[in-house]
Design an enzyme around this catalytic site. Structure first.
Site, short mmCIF file in Angstrom:
data_model
loop_
_atom_site.label_atom_id
_atom_site.label_comp_id
_atom_site.label_asym_id
_atom_site.label_seq_id
_atom_site.Cartn_x
_atom_site.Cartn_y
_atom_site.Cartn_z
N ASP A 15 0.87 -1.18 0.00
CA ASP A 15 0.00 0.00 0.00
C ASP A 15 0.90 1.23 0.00
O ASP A 15 1.88 1.27 0.75
CB ASP A 15 -0.87 -0.03 1.28
CG ASP A 15 -2.02 0.96 1.23
OD1 ASP A 15 -1.90 2.01 0.56
OD2 ASP A 15 -3.04 0.71 1.90
N THR A 19 -4.20 7.03 0.43
CA THR A 19 -5.44 7.40 1.12
C THR A 19 -5.53 6.79 2.52
O THR A 19 -6.11 7.40 3.41
CB THR A 19 -6.71 7.00 0.33
OG1 THR A 19 -6.59 5.63 -0.01
CG2 THR A 19 -6.89 7.83 -0.90
N GLY A 20 -4.96 5.63 2.72
CA GLY A 20 -5.06 4.97 4.04
C GLY A 20 -4.00 5.44 5.01
O GLY A 20 -3.21 6.34 4.73
N ILE A 39 1.60 0.34 -6.59
CA ILE A 39 1.45 -0.69 -7.62
C ILE A 39 2.11 -0.26 -8.93
O ILE A 39 2.18 -1.03 -9.88
CB ILE A 39 -0.03 -1.07 -7.87
CG1 ILE A 39 -0.88 0.16 -8.19
CG2 ILE A 39 -0.59 -1.87 -6.70
CD1 ILE A 39 -2.28 -0.20 -8.69
N TYR A 126 -13.63 7.06 -14.42
CA TYR A 126 -13.45 6.06 -13.36
C TYR A 126 -14.11 4.74 -13.75
O TYR A 126 -13.50 3.67 -13.65
CB TYR A 126 -14.06 6.58 -12.04
CG TYR A 126 -13.97 5.59 -10.92
CD1 TYR A 126 -12.79 5.42 -10.21
CD2 TYR A 126 -15.06 4.78 -10.58
CE1 TYR A 126 -12.69 4.49 -9.18
CE2 TYR A 126 -14.97 3.84 -9.56
CZ TYR A 126 -13.79 3.70 -8.87
OH TYR A 126 -13.69 2.77 -7.86
N LYS A 130 -12.17 1.19 -14.43
CA LYS A 130 -12.46 0.00 -13.61
C LYS A 130 -12.94 -1.15 -14.50
O LYS A 130 -12.61 -2.31 -14.28
CB LYS A 130 -13.52 0.35 -12.56
CG LYS A 130 -12.94 0.94 -11.32
CD LYS A 130 -12.34 -0.18 -10.49
CE LYS A 130 -11.35 0.29 -9.48
NZ LYS A 130 -10.79 -0.82 -8.71
N VAL A 156 -19.07 0.87 -1.17
CA VAL A 156 -18.66 0.27 0.10
C VAL A 156 -18.52 1.35 1.18
O VAL A 156 -18.03 2.44 0.91
CB VAL A 156 -17.31 -0.45 -0.08
CG1 VAL A 156 -16.90 -1.15 1.21
CG2 VAL A 156 -17.38 -1.44 -1.24
C1 UD1 Z 1 -18.75 5.35 -7.49
C2 UD1 Z 1 -19.16 3.90 -7.68
C3 UD1 Z 1 -18.66 3.07 -6.52
C4 UD1 Z 1 -17.18 3.29 -6.29
C5 UD1 Z 1 -16.91 4.77 -6.10
C6 UD1 Z 1 -15.39 5.03 -5.96
C7 UD1 Z 1 -21.31 4.05 -8.85
C8 UD1 Z 1 -22.76 3.76 -8.73
N1 UD1 Z 1 -20.60 3.78 -7.74
O1 UD1 Z 1 -19.43 5.81 -6.38
O2 UD1 Z 1 -18.91 1.69 -6.76
O3 UD1 Z 1 -16.79 2.61 -5.13
O4 UD1 Z 1 -17.37 5.47 -7.23
O5 UD1 Z 1 -15.12 6.39 -5.79
O6 UD1 Z 1 -20.80 4.47 -9.86
N2 UD1 Z 1 -22.43 13.10 -2.91
C9 UD1 Z 1 -23.08 14.08 -2.18
N3 UD1 Z 1 -22.37 14.75 -1.22
C10 UD1 Z 1 -21.05 14.49 -0.93
C11 UD1 Z 1 -20.39 13.46 -1.68
C12 UD1 Z 1 -21.13 12.79 -2.66
O7 UD1 Z 1 -24.25 14.36 -2.40
O8 UD1 Z 1 -20.46 15.11 -0.04
C13 UD1 Z 1 -23.22 12.33 -3.89
C14 UD1 Z 1 -22.57 12.13 -5.23
O9 UD1 Z 1 -22.81 13.24 -6.09
C15 UD1 Z 1 -23.26 10.84 -5.69
C16 UD1 Z 1 -23.49 10.07 -4.39
O10 UD1 Z 1 -23.41 11.04 -3.36
O11 UD1 Z 1 -24.51 11.12 -6.27
C17 UD1 Z 1 -22.46 9.00 -4.14
O12 UD1 Z 1 -21.17 9.56 -4.34
P1 UD1 Z 1 -19.81 8.79 -3.96
O13 UD1 Z 1 -19.86 8.35 -2.55
O14 UD1 Z 1 -18.67 9.64 -4.40
O15 UD1 Z 1 -19.88 7.46 -4.78
P2 UD1 Z 1 -20.30 7.13 -6.32
O16 UD1 Z 1 -19.81 8.15 -7.25
O17 UD1 Z 1 -21.71 6.68 -6.35
#
Ligand code: UD1
Length: 299
Positions: A15, A19-20, A39, A126, A130, A156
């Site tokens: 690692d 981030t961790g 990596i 992204y 992936k 997750v």
């Molecule tokens: C995406 C992938 C997920 C992956 C992740 C890695 C999808 C469905 N999921 O997550 O599998 O693990 O990328 O980064 O594509 N949001 C807010 N407020 C905040 C932060 C985020 O409203 O402060 C909203 C975002 O605009 C989004 C949702 O919350 O609509 C989820 O965002 P986030 O947690 O970043 O994950 P995804 O983009 O869904």
């Protein structure tokens, strides 16, 4: 890691701590060989993979919006990096590589829930990167005979997830805001939904994917199989924490999808996977952890 240590496995962690934190290994550090390396470094990878039966590839540059801003860096880690891990696993003669793929591969596919038989249609760099990792994993199975399994993790969350970056996962950001008495930010109207998956379920599926027979070349969803909107999530948090929750609404983010929910039939069949911790219980446990870790009194 903790589960592998509990099972008495020999564990090597590579690692770069981008981030961790080292602290996340408190309590199991003595049972792990830790290599602080990226990596992108083939020698470090070869060292980490030497003698390994199983390689679990979780390293990635996360975040959809960051990938929109920095597509080349996202590609370098998530595509080239994955290729390097596959090469290292192949050269070390590993029995199987399990790859952390992503629900973002489905993109805007409108049908819910999302099943592995549906075509991939990523809508962010992204998601594309992936998905490219999955393609490489399958090619390594076919061309070099390396067994690979790609697990499409769905959003997750859980203890130890980094909350401090604008690119952190939404639940980590919400929980940190609540601990600090700040207003959580919602991008969009908050009606977007996700299949938020508590970490213990992901650990179960990932370890099962190492050893379950007849899986090579498979792609499997790992999730709870239900979805919850951001607005509902904040209502639940208000109830769980007893704190006032008044979100601030901002414009939606580029590359964002609207709804995400998994069909987990295949994982149930092939991994005997069953999500043990539901969304609400997962949130309760995660809130407790953020509270103990980030309360102003603690820091
Ligand atoms: C995406 C992938 C997920 C992956 C992740 C890695 C999808 C469905 N999921 O997550 O599998 O693990 O990328 O980064 O594509 N949001 C807010 N407020 C905040 C932060 C985020 O409203 O402060 C909203 C975002 O605009 C989004 C949702 O919350 O609509 C989820 O965002 P986030 O947690 O970043 O994950 P995804 O983009 O869904």
């Amino acid at each position: 890691m903790r589960e592998l240590a509990r099972r008495g496995e020999t564990i090597v962690v590579l690692d770069d701590l981008s981030t961790g934190k080292r602290r996340n290994l408190d309590g199991v550090a003595g049972e792990i060989e830790f290599l602080e390396a990226s990596i992108a470094d083939p020698q470090a990878l070869a060292r980490a993979a030497r003698g390994a039966d199983f390689v679990v590839h979780l390293a990635a540059r996360t975040s959809v919006p960051r990938s929109v801003e920095e597509p080349l860096e996202t590609n370098a880690v998530n595509v080239e990096g994955t290729l390097r891990v596959l090469v290292a696993a192949r050269d070390a003669g590993a029995r199987r590589l399990v790859y952390a793929a992503s629900s973002s591969a489905y993109g805007e596919a409108r049908t819910l829930p999302k099943a592995e038989s549906m075509p991939a249609a990523p809508i962010s760099p992204y998601g594309a990167a992936k998905f490219a990792g999955e393609l490489y994993a399958r090619v390594f199975t076919r061309v070099y005979g390396l067994e690979t399994v790609s697990l499409r993790y769905f959003n997750v969350f859980g203890p130890r997830q980094e909350p401090g970056s604008p690119y952190s996962g939404v639940l980590a950001r919400f929980l940190l805001a609540l601990v600090r008495g700040e207003d959580p930010v919602i991008f969009g109207d908050g009606e977007q939904s996700r299949d938020f998956t508590y970490i213990d379920n992901v650990v179960d599926a990932t370890l099962a994917a190492c050893t379950a027979p007849g899986l090579s070349g498979q792609v499997l969803n790992v999730a709870i199989g239900s979805r919850v909107s951001l607005n509902e999530t904040l209502r639940l948090l208000a109830r769980l924490t007893g704190r006032p929750v008044a979100p601030r609404y901002e414009p939606p983010r580029a590359g964002d999808i609207l709804h995400s929910q998994a069909d987990i039939t295949l994982a149930r069949q092939l991994l005997r996977y069953e999500p043990r911790v539901g969304f609400e219980e997962g949130m309760r446990r995660t809130w407790q952890w953020y509270l103990s870790e980030y309360s102003p009194a603690q820091s």
